[in-house]
Write a protein that holds these residues in place. Structure first.
Motif, PDB file in Angstrom:
ATOM      1  N   SER A   1     -13.360 -47.124  -0.076  1.00 16.29           N
ATOM      2  CA  SER A   1     -13.247 -45.894   0.775  1.00 16.29           C
ATOM      3  C   SER A   1     -14.175 -44.792   0.226  1.00 16.29           C
ATOM      4  N   GLY A   2     -14.988 -45.140  -0.839  1.00 13.81           N
ATOM      5  CA  GLY A   2     -15.885 -44.348  -1.312  1.00 13.81           C
ATOM      6  C   GLY A   2     -15.580 -43.072  -1.934  1.00 13.81           C
ATOM      7  N   CYS A   3     -14.201 -43.398  -2.715  1.00 12.48           N
ATOM      8  CA  CYS A   3     -13.676 -42.331  -3.462  1.00 12.48           C
ATOM      9  C   CYS A   3     -14.392 -41.978  -4.848  1.00 12.48           C
ATOM     10  N   ARG A   4     -14.631 -40.868  -5.241  1.00 12.19           N
ATOM     11  CA  ARG A   4     -15.380 -40.545  -6.430  1.00 12.19           C
ATOM     12  C   ARG A   4     -14.366 -40.061  -7.426  1.00 12.19           C
ATOM     13  N   ALA A   5     -13.022 -39.497  -6.810  1.00 12.96           N
ATOM     14  CA  ALA A   5     -11.816 -38.811  -7.878  1.00 12.96           C
ATOM     15  C   ALA A   5     -10.801 -39.677  -7.387  1.00 12.96           C
ATOM     16  N   ALA A   6      -9.632 -39.592  -8.173  1.00 10.87           N
ATOM     17  CA  ALA A   6      -8.307 -40.074  -7.939  1.00 10.87           C
ATOM     18  C   ALA A   6      -7.304 -38.827  -8.596  1.00 10.87           C
ATOM     19  N   LEU A   7      -6.235 -38.729  -7.698  1.00 10.02           N
ATOM     20  CA  LEU A   7      -5.071 -37.685  -8.163  1.00 10.02           C
ATOM     21  C   LEU A   7      -4.044 -38.330  -8.009  1.00 10.02           C
ATOM     22  N   LEU A   8      -3.347 -38.774  -9.443  1.00  8.13           N
ATOM     23  CA  LEU A   8      -2.512 -39.774  -9.552  1.00  8.13           C
ATOM     24  C   LEU A   8      -1.179 -39.259 -10.301  1.00  8.13           C
ATOM     25  N   THR A   9      -0.051 -39.707 -10.354  1.00  2.94           N
ATOM     26  CA  THR A   9       1.289 -39.610 -10.549  1.00  2.94           C
ATOM     27  C   THR A   9       1.168 -39.489 -12.082  1.00  2.94           C
ATOM     28  N   ASP A  10       1.364 -38.597 -13.097  1.00  5.09           N
ATOM     29  CA  ASP A  10       1.475 -38.776 -14.393  1.00  5.09           C
ATOM     30  C   ASP A  10       2.673 -39.628 -14.869  1.00  5.09           C
ATOM     31  N   GLY A  11       2.674 -39.936 -16.072  1.00  4.30           N
ATOM     32  CA  GLY A  11       3.707 -40.845 -16.397  1.00  4.30           C
ATOM     33  C   GLY A  11       4.062 -42.258 -16.072  1.00  4.30           C
ATOM     34  N   SER A  12       3.483 -42.530 -14.956  1.00  5.25           N
ATOM     35  CA  SER A  12       3.545 -43.888 -14.505  1.00  5.25           C
ATOM     36  C   SER A  12       2.632 -44.934 -15.360  1.00  5.25           C
ATOM     37  N   PRO A  13       3.303 -46.190 -15.444  1.00  4.55           N
ATOM     38  CA  PRO A  13       2.393 -47.216 -16.131  1.00  4.55           C
ATOM     39  C   PRO A  13       1.265 -47.653 -15.571  1.00  4.55           C
ATOM     40  N   THR A  14       1.493 -47.475 -14.131  1.00  6.62           N
ATOM     41  CA  THR A  14       0.112 -47.591 -13.269  1.00  6.62           C
ATOM     42  C   THR A  14      -0.723 -46.477 -13.141  1.00  6.62           C
ATOM     43  N   CYS A  15      -0.242 -45.274 -12.915  1.00  5.83           N
ATOM     44  CA  CYS A  15      -0.933 -43.961 -12.612  1.00  5.83           C
ATOM     45  C   CYS A  15      -1.050 -43.146 -13.514  1.00  5.83           C
ATOM     46  N   GLY A  16      -0.397 -43.040 -14.695  1.00  3.80           N
ATOM     47  CA  GLY A  16      -0.448 -41.876 -15.596  1.00  3.80           C
ATOM     48  C   GLY A  16      -1.855 -41.824 -16.250  1.00  3.80           C
ATOM     49  N   SER A  17      -2.316 -40.748 -16.095  1.00  6.82           N
ATOM     50  CA  SER A  17      -3.664 -40.352 -16.647  1.00  6.82           C
ATOM     51  C   SER A  17      -3.418 -39.503 -17.739  1.00  6.82           C
ATOM     52  N   GLN A  18      -2.445 -38.696 -18.219  1.00  4.54           N
ATOM     53  CA  GLN A  18      -2.336 -37.661 -19.291  1.00  4.54           C
ATOM     54  C   GLN A  18      -1.483 -38.312 -20.317  1.00  4.54           C
ATOM     55  N   HIS A  19      -0.396 -38.733 -19.667  1.00  7.59           N
ATOM     56  CA  HIS A  19       0.733 -39.299 -20.488  1.00  7.59           C
ATOM     57  C   HIS A  19       1.537 -40.415 -19.753  1.00  7.59           C
ATOM     58  N   ILE A  20       2.045 -41.291 -20.683  1.00 10.51           N
ATOM     59  CA  ILE A  20       2.949 -42.598 -19.994  1.00 10.51           C
ATOM     60  C   ILE A  20       4.015 -42.424 -21.096  1.00 10.51           C
ATOM     61  N   TYR A  21       4.975 -43.366 -20.810  1.00 14.91           N
ATOM     62  CA  TYR A  21       6.022 -43.572 -21.829  1.00 14.91           C
ATOM     63  C   TYR A  21       5.913 -44.440 -22.837  1.00 14.91           C
ATOM     64  N   ASP A  22       6.611 -44.572 -23.958  1.00 15.23           N
ATOM     65  CA  ASP A  22       6.082 -45.172 -25.030  1.00 15.23           C
ATOM     66  C   ASP A  22       6.453 -46.554 -25.270  1.00 15.23           C
ATOM     67  N   GLY A  23       7.308 -47.233 -24.176  1.00 13.94           N
ATOM     68  CA  GLY A  23       7.668 -48.515 -24.347  1.00 13.94           C
ATOM     69  C   GLY A  23       9.162 -48.774 -24.909  1.00 13.94           C
ATOM     70  N   SER A  24       9.653 -47.731 -25.363  1.00 12.97           N
ATOM     71  CA  SER A  24      10.966 -47.706 -25.727  1.00 12.97           C
ATOM     72  C   SER A  24      12.156 -47.769 -24.936  1.00 12.97           C
ATOM     73  N   PHE A  25      11.860 -47.074 -23.601  1.00 14.98           N
ATOM     74  CA  PHE A  25      12.701 -46.881 -22.254  1.00 14.98           C
ATOM     75  C   PHE A  25      13.798 -45.724 -23.007  1.00 14.98           C
ATOM     76  N   ASN A  26      13.284 -44.853 -23.861  1.00 10.71           N
ATOM     77  CA  ASN A  26      14.235 -43.621 -24.416  1.00 10.71           C
ATOM     78  C   ASN A  26      13.746 -42.484 -23.778  1.00 10.71           C
ATOM     79  N   ASN A  27      12.909 -42.526 -22.764  1.00  7.24           N
ATOM     80  CA  ASN A  27      12.401 -41.369 -22.095  1.00  7.24           C
ATOM     81  C   ASN A  27      11.227 -40.295 -23.124  1.00  7.24           C
ATOM     82  N   ILE A  28      10.769 -41.172 -24.036  1.00  6.79           N
ATOM     83  CA  ILE A  28       9.864 -40.600 -24.726  1.00  6.79           C
ATOM     84  C   ILE A  28       8.342 -40.683 -24.382  1.00  6.79           C
ATOM     85  N   ARG A  29       7.576 -39.792 -23.909  1.00  9.51           N
ATOM     86  CA  ARG A  29       6.404 -39.816 -23.605  1.00  9.51           C
ATOM     87  C   ARG A  29       5.321 -39.470 -24.566  1.00  9.51           C
ATOM     88  N   LYS A  30       4.381 -40.090 -24.226  1.00  7.48           N
ATOM     89  CA  LYS A  30       3.065 -40.222 -25.290  1.00  7.48           C
ATOM     90  C   LYS A  30       1.752 -40.017 -24.631  1.00  7.48           C
TER      91      LYS A  30
END
Length: 169
Positions: free
Chosen positions: A100-129
């Motif tokens: 599509s010729g995209c030069r940028a993306a606006l994605l949902t943070d926190g997601s294991p797919t789309c997180g760009s600033q933070h994700i969850y730590d893998g403990s399933f304890n709602n801990i962001r990193k």
């Protein structure tokens, strides 16, 4: 020439998140960009054939770059390894952006797919990193600027700098 933007479908009000919800961020700016046909609305997980709803998944004590290079896994809360599904989701997001010729993306943070600033730590304890999801990592590796929904003002500035004009009216 307008800069196209890949945008997470859930940010546009589509109920495609793992729990069947959306994270609508349809601001005046996004609505204007949508009218300009600047936005490419995409859900990587749906493109990869994942269901809605689906169990929550987290990157196990690593980030998306590690997953892309087979140094880490993504596991659902129920214990199912879904790494390959998320890797496919990332590649499909990249393909959608490039075709599509995209030069940028606006994605949902926190997601294991789309997180760009933070994700969850893998403990399933709602801990962001601090960290990135697999699609955000892959898009960045291929020169596509990635922004979280909280960085909409930065994305607006990024667009204005590249187009030499104000995109807000």
């Amino acid at each position: 020439m307008i800069n196209k933007i890949l945008v997470s479908a859930c940010l546009m009000g589509f109920q495609v998140r793992y729990n069947g919800t959306e994270k609508a961020k349809v601001s005046t700016q996004l609505a204007q960009w949508q009218q300009q046909k600047r936005l490419v609305i995409h859900c990587p997980e749906l493109a990869a054939g994942m269901s809605v709803p689906r169990p929550p998944a987290e990157i196990m004590f690593a980030d998306g770059t590690d997953v892309l290079h087979d140094r880490a896994r993504i596991v659902e809360k129920i214990g199912q390894d879904v790494t390959e599904h998320y890797q496919l989701a990332a590649w499909l997001a990249l393909r959608a952006a490039q075709e599509s010729g995209c030069r940028a993306a606006l994605l949902t943070d926190g997601s294991p797919t789309c997180g760009s600033q933070h994700i969850y730590d893998g403990s399933f304890n709602n801990i962001r990193k601090a960290g990135t999801g697999v699609a955000a990592s892959l898009l960045s590796e291929h020169g596509i600027a990635v922004f979280s929904e909280a960085q909409l003002p930065e994305l607006i500035l990024w667009i204005e700098e590249r187009e030499g004009k104000s995109t807000c009216r």
